[in-house]
Design an enzyme around this catalytic site. Structure first.
Site, mmCIF file in Angstrom:
data_model
loop_
_atom_site.group_PDB
_atom_site.id
_atom_site.type_symbol
_atom_site.label_atom_id
_atom_site.label_comp_id
_atom_site.label_asym_id
_atom_site.label_seq_id
_atom_site.Cartn_x
_atom_site.Cartn_y
_atom_site.Cartn_z
ATOM 1 N N PRO A 164 0.726 -1.235 -0.025
ATOM 2 C CA PRO A 164 0.054 -0.116 0.109
ATOM 3 C C PRO A 164 0.751 1.334 0.038
ATOM 4 O O PRO A 164 0.740 2.014 1.099
ATOM 5 C CB PRO A 164 -1.005 -0.298 1.293
ATOM 6 C CG PRO A 164 0.133 -0.834 2.317
ATOM 7 C CD PRO A 164 0.829 -1.949 1.291
ATOM 8 N N CYS A 165 1.325 1.538 -0.990
ATOM 9 C CA CYS A 165 2.195 2.794 -1.066
ATOM 10 C C CYS A 165 1.303 3.969 -1.338
ATOM 11 O O CYS A 165 1.690 5.032 -1.060
ATOM 12 C CB CYS A 165 3.229 2.858 -2.171
ATOM 13 S SG CYS A 165 2.296 2.301 -4.044
ATOM 14 N N HIS A 166 -0.032 3.762 -1.535
ATOM 15 C CA HIS A 166 -1.056 4.834 -1.517
ATOM 16 C C HIS A 166 -1.248 5.339 -0.392
ATOM 17 O O HIS A 166 -2.046 6.528 -0.121
ATOM 18 C CB HIS A 166 -2.331 4.406 -2.186
ATOM 19 C CG HIS A 166 -2.973 3.348 -1.531
ATOM 20 N ND1 HIS A 166 -2.586 1.860 -1.968
ATOM 21 C CD2 HIS A 166 -3.905 3.317 -0.808
ATOM 22 C CE1 HIS A 166 -3.562 1.178 -1.074
ATOM 23 N NE2 HIS A 166 -4.246 1.877 -0.465
#
Length: 198
Positions: A164-166
């Site tokens: 989850p880089c978002h």
């Protein structure tokens, strides 16, 4: 030896390109057999000569159209959507709001040692939460001038959504950089209820 397989699936983000590795293949045409998405395990893969892959597909990349640094199907890769049945099931549950995490085998060896440390830190950010780039830098021991290097490593994450880089935003709460585009980042954070909260 591994066989590289891929599939394209529709999602709220647009078409996703899934790329994976199947251990134990011979490099000949692969087709998925066995396994059941309902049974909770990824499909095994059998290659054309009848030898079975050593296990489920290991996810190497999940990318979207127009993604900076996104995967592009290569000659020699095998179209095997059935191999990704469990990954697709988990993505559908995530996008429908029925799941908050992913539990899929990931390919090993991608990225530098520093990138892998940063990516591991991303995997600890809880669903519905956001953290600032500086916080990720502190977690991996690269605070100060290292924040920029952390941002670069996050931008090279090959597993959008799953890793989850978002969930990483600016210190001021603003959405900053996302290889899949800021509109997609906003959509994902909205889905998780975590938009703009460092």
């Amino acid at each position: 030896m591994t066989t590289t397989v891929y599939a394209r699936v529709e999602s709220p983000l647009g078409e996703l390109l899934l790329v994976g590795e199947v251990p134990g293949g011979t490099g000949k045409a692969a087709s998925a057999v066995g396994g059941s998405p309902a049974g909770g395990s990824a499909a095994g893969v059998r290659v054309a000569d009848g030898t079975a892959g050593a296990g489920p597909v290991r996810l190497l990349s999940l990318s979207v159209p127009g993604q900076k640094g996104g995967a592009v199907v290569q000659e020699g890769w095998h179209h095997a959507p059935e191999a990704f049945a469990e990954v697709v099931r988990q993505l559908e549950a995530y996008f429908a709001g029925r799941s908050t995490r992913f539990d899929v085998p990931l390919a090993e060896g991608a990225g530098t040692e520093f990138q892998r440390r940063v990516w591991a830190a991303l995997e600890t950010i809880p669903y519905g939460s956001t953290v600032a780039y500086g916080e990720v830098a502190t977690r991996v021991g690269a605070s100060g001038a290292g924040v920029r290097a952390v941002g670069t490593a996050i931008g090279r994450n090959p597993l959008l959504v799953v890793r989850p880089c978002h969930r990483v935003i600016g210190a001021d709460g603003a959405l900053r950089g996302y290889a899949g585009g800021l509109e997609r980042k906003k959509l994902l954070l909205g889905l998780e209820g975590g938009a703009g909260r460092p």
